[in-house]
Design an enzyme around this catalytic site. Structure first.
Site, PDB file in Angstrom:
ATOM      1  N   ARG A   1       0.830  -1.199   0.000  1.00  0.00           N
ATOM      2  CA  ARG A   1       0.000   0.000   0.000  1.00  0.00           C
ATOM      3  C   ARG A   1       0.872   1.261   0.000  1.00  0.00           C
ATOM      4  O   ARG A   1       0.614   2.209  -0.704  1.00  0.00           O
ATOM      5  CB  ARG A   1      -0.903   0.005   1.236  1.00  0.00           C
TER       6      ARG A   1
ATOM      7  N   GLY B   1      -1.037 -16.993  12.431  1.00  0.00           N
ATOM      8  CA  GLY B   1       0.329 -16.549  12.738  1.00  0.00           C
ATOM      9  C   GLY B   1       1.179 -16.490  11.484  1.00  0.00           C
ATOM     10  O   GLY B   1       0.905 -17.147  10.485  1.00  0.00           O
TER      11      GLY B   1
ATOM     12  N   LYS C   1     -14.289 -20.106   6.834  1.00  0.00           N
ATOM     13  CA  LYS C   1     -13.439 -21.285   6.578  1.00  0.00           C
ATOM     14  C   LYS C   1     -14.314 -22.518   6.321  1.00  0.00           C
ATOM     15  O   LYS C   1     -14.005 -23.338   5.450  1.00  0.00           O
ATOM     16  CB  LYS C   1     -12.499 -21.509   7.764  1.00  0.00           C
TER      17      LYS C   1
ATOM     18  N   GLU D   1      -4.601 -22.914   0.253  1.00  0.00           N
ATOM     19  CA  GLU D   1      -4.313 -23.682   1.476  1.00  0.00           C
ATOM     20  C   GLU D   1      -4.338 -22.800   2.719  1.00  0.00           C
ATOM     21  O   GLU D   1      -4.818 -23.201   3.784  1.00  0.00           O
ATOM     22  CB  GLU D   1      -2.924 -24.332   1.338  1.00  0.00           C
TER      23      GLU D   1
ATOM     24  N   ASP E   1     -15.499 -15.746  11.287  1.00  0.00           N
ATOM     25  CA  ASP E   1     -14.207 -16.179  10.733  1.00  0.00           C
ATOM     26  C   ASP E   1     -14.239 -17.700  10.524  1.00  0.00           C
ATOM     27  O   ASP E   1     -13.846 -18.204   9.465  1.00  0.00           O
ATOM     28  CB  ASP E   1     -13.072 -15.779  11.689  1.00  0.00           C
TER      29      ASP E   1
ATOM     30  N   ILE F   1      -2.110 -25.829   8.913  1.00  0.00           N
ATOM     31  CA  ILE F   1      -2.608 -27.214   8.780  1.00  0.00           C
ATOM     32  C   ILE F   1      -2.868 -27.516   7.298  1.00  0.00           C
ATOM     33  O   ILE F   1      -3.596 -26.772   6.646  1.00  0.00           O
ATOM     34  CB  ILE F   1      -3.924 -27.398   9.573  1.00  0.00           C
TER      35      ILE F   1
HETATM   36  N1  HSE Z   1      -8.244 -14.717  13.513  1.00  0.00           N
HETATM   37  C1  HSE Z   1      -8.129 -16.078  13.122  1.00  0.00           C
HETATM   38  C2  HSE Z   1      -8.096 -16.981  14.345  1.00  0.00           C
HETATM   39  C3  HSE Z   1      -6.920 -16.376  12.307  1.00  0.00           C
HETATM   40  O1  HSE Z   1      -8.135 -16.484  15.467  1.00  0.00           O
HETATM   41  O2  HSE Z   1      -8.059 -18.185  14.168  1.00  0.00           O
HETATM   42  C4  HSE Z   1      -7.040 -15.987  10.898  1.00  0.00           C
HETATM   43  O3  HSE Z   1      -8.088 -16.677  10.286  1.00  0.00           O
END
Ligand code: HSE
Length: 438
Positions: free
Chosen positions: A47, A306, A207, A131, A203, A138
């Site tokens: 950015r 992470g 997924k 992935e 979140d 994982i």
């Molecule tokens: N904020 C997410 C978690 C990580 O706490 O698992 C990124 O998806």
């Protein structure tokens, strides 16, 4: 061997982007030895090109216009790590249209636009790798695409949000409230300054949508999934869960019902038996259990977020993209995007339940609740109670209920909430039966 180096364009140099860039530089020899393909990072889109960074990078590589990556005919592979769903959407579409394989870790993007992007990937015959979008380090996506390819997936369950799992783990181990646990997670840097999507379940839902799209090749969007967060979980519920032999986890459940060919898709705080491995996943760790008709039960465990774990997942994809770029006949088993399943309405989904009522401690209150539940044909398998220390003559009354459809339970609870002496909106958790039989 073709020794011309493949050229990589990296968009985004935040936490994960930095981890990817550092590892591409640091482990260059290892990666080239393992793939037999030389590579170089040709351009990095950021950015602000003047910002001070934690990583040493030749300023000549930087640009603040990601289109330069997509339009550069020498760039072979694009890594999208800019996040968000607007620009990232434009970038991924532009790269696929330019026939450049894309590696992304952007779960919100795929949850919202996965259908469109997977279709574009198929139409342009240009792979899209993701992935890093689920479970951090994982290797769940490549496992579903490749190692488990011969299976009909019966069920995928798991803990796929580290922040909420850290909060629930602290509540369970220290007996503290949701608020105290969230504050501690923020102080330690595990929870974002704005942890909304982590604690409200979204979140994990993003997924879950990606895993379901992958496992069933069916188009899904955020409207397809039922989502409840952890905000209403209390220390009292942990107390009862422990007494009853359970732990409380924010669980994703993806289940294919063969008889109706319908997909059950939800994220909810749930009771998980202490004997099941998922109940012993603590802190920021994630775990995903996949049940296939051929393989049976498998469990994948690791760090779900992470810098380095996520960079590891991105780089696994980058290596795959390089192999496929160099040897187009080599295919990773990209899942065709063809199947159309129906979604099971949430109200039809069936599990046993834990329900905790707050009631006036009066004679006959248990009978009132049991009679009302019986009217809805809902059976009771156990009951427990505990008086409130702070409010006299009230108590928590816990019922474990036999399996019944969620809609029927909600109707019974709505009726009960209108009875004198019973507080409306009891705490309800599903009890997830995660036995070997899917
Ligand atoms: N904020 C997410 C978690 C990580 O706490 O698992 C990124 O998806």
């Amino acid at each position: 061997m073709n020794s011309k180096a493949l050229q990589i364009g990296l968009a985004g140099l935040g936490t994960v982007g930095t981890g990817v860039y550092e590892t591409l530089c640091r482990n260059n020899d290892l990666l080239q030895a393992r793939t037999g393909i030389p590579y170089a990072v040709k351009r990095v889109a950021v950015r602000d090109i003047h910002r001070k960074r934690d990583v040493e990078i030749d300023p000549a590589l930087l640009t603040d216009n990601w289109r330069e990556l997509v339009e550069d005919p020498e760039i072979d592979i694009v890594i999208e790590l800019i996040g968000g769903t607007d620009e990232a959407h434009e970038l991924v579409k532009a790269a696929l249209n330019a026939h450049k394989p894309v590696v992304t870790g952007n779960k919100a993007l795929l949850a919202e636009y996965g259908g469109e992007l997977f279709r574009l990937s198929a139409e342009t015959s240009t792979p899209l790798y993701f992935e890093a979008s689920c479970g951090g380090g994982i290797p769940i996506i490549q496992s579903l695409q490749n190692s488990l390819v011969c299976n009909h997936v019966r069920r995928i369950t798991g803990i796929i949000n580290g922040t909420s799992n850290y909060i629930l783990s602290s509540m369970e181990r220290k007996g503290i409230s949701y608020r105290e646990a969230l504050d501690a997670a923020q102080r330690k840097g595990y929870a974002e300054a704005d942890p909304t999507l982590d604690v409200n379940g979204w979140d994990a839902a993003h997924k879950a949508l990606i895993l379901a799209m992958l496992a069933y090749g069916t188009p899904l969007s955020p409207e397809s999934i039922a989502v409840y967060g952890i905000e209403r979980v209390t220390p009292v519920d942990f107390h009862f869960a422990r007494e009853l032999g359970y732990n409380i986890k924010l669980l994703m459940v993806i289940r294919h019902h063969e008889e109706s060919d319908a997909l059950e898709l939800r994220v909810q705080p749930s009771f998980v038996s202490r004997h099941h491995m998922l109940s012993n996943v603590y802190g920021v760790f994630n775990a995903i259990a996949v049940h296939g008709d051929i393989v049976g039960e498998t469990i994948f465990y690791g760090r779900g977020a992470g810098k380095n774990p996520t960079a590891s997942a991105v780089l696994g994809d980058v290596m795959l993209a390089m192999r496929e770029r160099r040897h187009p006949e080599y295919h990773s088993g990209f899942h065709p995007y063809t199947k159309q399943l129906s979604l099971m309405p949430l109200e039809d989904t069936v599990t046993p339940y834990y329900v905790r009522f707050q009631v006036s401690d009066t004679p006959g209150i248990i009978a009132t609740i049991a009679t009302e539940l019986a009217k809805f044909d809902i059976g009771i398998s156990a009951t427990m109670s505990r008086g409130h220390e702070d409010v006299e003559e009230t108590c928590d009354l816990v019922f474990l209920l036999h399996a019944c459809p969620w809609g029927r339970l909600c109707r019974a609870l709505a009726e009960l909430g209108e009875r004198p002496g019973i507080a409306p909106h009891p705490a309800v958790f599903r009890i997830e039966t995660l036995n070997e039989e899917a």
